[in-house]
Scaffold this active site. Structure first.
Site, short mmCIF file in Angstrom:
data_model
loop_
_atom_site.label_atom_id
_atom_site.label_comp_id
_atom_site.label_asym_id
_atom_site.label_seq_id
_atom_site.Cartn_x
_atom_site.Cartn_y
_atom_site.Cartn_z
N GLY A 1 13.69 10.14 58.44
CA GLY A 1 14.53 9.43 57.48
C GLY A 1 15.82 10.21 57.41
O GLY A 1 16.24 10.81 58.40
N GLU A 2 16.43 10.24 56.26
CA GLU A 2 17.65 11.04 56.08
C GLU A 2 17.30 12.16 55.11
O GLU A 2 17.04 11.89 53.94
CB GLU A 2 18.77 10.14 55.57
CG GLU A 2 20.12 10.82 55.51
CD GLU A 2 20.54 11.43 56.84
OE1 GLU A 2 20.37 10.77 57.89
OE2 GLU A 2 21.03 12.58 56.84
N SER A 3 17.29 13.39 55.61
CA SER A 3 16.74 14.49 54.80
C SER A 3 17.48 14.66 53.47
O SER A 3 16.83 14.92 52.45
CB SER A 3 16.75 15.79 55.59
OG SER A 3 18.03 16.06 56.11
N CYS B 1 10.84 15.05 62.29
CA CYS B 1 12.28 14.88 62.21
C CYS B 1 12.83 15.31 60.84
O CYS B 1 12.85 16.51 60.56
CB CYS B 1 12.65 13.45 62.57
SG CYS B 1 14.35 13.30 63.13
N ARG C 1 20.33 20.85 62.10
CA ARG C 1 20.32 19.39 61.87
C ARG C 1 21.27 18.69 62.83
O ARG C 1 22.30 19.24 63.21
CB ARG C 1 20.77 19.06 60.45
CG ARG C 1 19.73 19.30 59.40
CD ARG C 1 20.24 18.82 58.05
NE ARG C 1 20.49 17.38 58.05
CZ ARG C 1 21.32 16.78 57.20
NH1 ARG C 1 22.01 17.48 56.32
NH2 ARG C 1 21.47 15.47 57.25
N ILE D 1 15.56 10.80 67.48
CA ILE D 1 16.56 9.95 66.82
C ILE D 1 17.41 10.81 65.90
O ILE D 1 16.92 11.31 64.88
CB ILE D 1 15.89 8.82 66.02
CG1 ILE D 1 15.01 7.96 66.94
CG2 ILE D 1 16.94 7.95 65.31
CD1 ILE D 1 14.15 6.95 66.22
N ARG D 2 18.64 11.01 66.27
CA ARG D 2 19.55 11.91 65.51
C ARG D 2 18.77 13.15 65.04
O ARG D 2 18.73 13.51 63.88
CB ARG D 2 20.19 11.17 64.34
CG ARG D 2 21.06 10.00 64.83
CD ARG D 2 22.11 9.55 63.84
NE ARG D 2 21.60 9.32 62.51
CZ ARG D 2 21.87 10.09 61.45
NH1 ARG D 2 22.64 11.15 61.56
NH2 ARG D 2 21.38 9.79 60.28
N HIS E 1 9.61 11.83 67.24
CA HIS E 1 8.85 10.85 66.44
C HIS E 1 7.62 10.36 67.22
O HIS E 1 7.69 9.29 67.84
CB HIS E 1 9.72 9.63 66.14
CG HIS E 1 10.81 9.88 65.16
ND1 HIS E 1 10.66 9.68 63.80
CD2 HIS E 1 12.07 10.34 65.32
CE1 HIS E 1 11.79 9.98 63.18
NE2 HIS E 1 12.66 10.38 64.08
N GLU F 1 5.15 8.91 66.14
CA GLU F 1 4.66 7.65 65.56
C GLU F 1 5.34 6.44 66.18
O GLU F 1 4.90 5.31 65.98
CB GLU F 1 4.84 7.67 64.03
CG GLU F 1 6.25 7.42 63.51
CD GLU F 1 7.18 8.64 63.60
OE1 GLU F 1 6.78 9.66 64.20
OE2 GLU F 1 8.31 8.56 63.09
#
Ligand code: GLN
Length: 190
Positions: free
Chosen positions: A47-49, A79, A106, A134-135, A170, A172
């Site tokens: 997600g976005e930490s 992530c 990051r 992903i990023r 990821h 998953e």
């Protein structure tokens, strides 16, 4: 066995699907009441930490989660989950959940190159596994009790510290369930 999945943001449904295919029960954590349920482990998805940390503070979940991990609750962060568990970011102390002896970078691959796929080896898993980034962050270094489990392009992308497991990628989002099985085995071996 029942595994809590933090469901504030990001790819939590995919983690549920992976665990269900391994015959493991899950429940979603969105608030403190959810968190009170008995659990054998926790998954912190991508997600976005920065957003997830803010939500954890607002929901008064950060300290309870941190406490249970420090008391031995097995945790698997992917992530942004890795970022949340790191004690350091680029040599500075981080104040997130920060229970793991890893130093994170990051958005380590830059904006354009941040998302890619590869296949690589993972310590403790027999076959090479797919890795979708992903990023993504990577781990600048592991220290203390933490050990590196996978390296891609010279950067550490997975690590373990006893009952704590993190991947910069990821698992998953791919069909291969090996990393989730690896986490379930950590819980089983207790
Ligand atoms: N770049 C995100 C962050 O810094 C992590 C991306 C992800 O979880 N896929 O939080």
């Amino acid at each position: 066995m029942k595994i809590a999945i933090l469901a504030l943001q990001g790819a939590f449904v995919e983690h549920e699907r992976m665990l269900r295919s391994l015959g493991v029960d899950t429940f979603e954590v969105r608030n403190k009441d959810d968190w009170q349920q008995p659990k054998d482990g926790l998954i912190i998805p991508g997600g976005e930490s920065t957003t997830v940390v803010k939500l954890l503070h607002d929901l008064d979940l950060l300290t309870p989660i941190q406490r249970e991990i420090n008391e031995g609750l097995p945790v698997f962060g992917t992530c942004a989950g890795l970022i949340l568990l790191a004690k350091q970011e680029n040599g500075q102390a981080a104040s997130r959940i920060s229970t793991m002896d890893i130093d994170v970078c990051r958005n380590a691959y830059g904006r354009q190159l941040g998302s890619f796929r590869t296949v690589s080896s993972f310590e403790g898993i027999e076959n090479d596994i797919p890795m979708t980034f992903i990023r993504a962050p990577y781990i600048n270094q592991v220290y203390g009790e933490a050990e590196a489990l996978a390296t891609v392009n010279g950067h550490i992308v997975a690590a373990r510290q006893g009952h704590q497991l993190v991947t910069a990628f990821h698992p998953e989002l791919d069909e291969d369930v090996s990393v989730h099985k690896y986490f379930v085995d950590i819980i089983k071996k207790g």
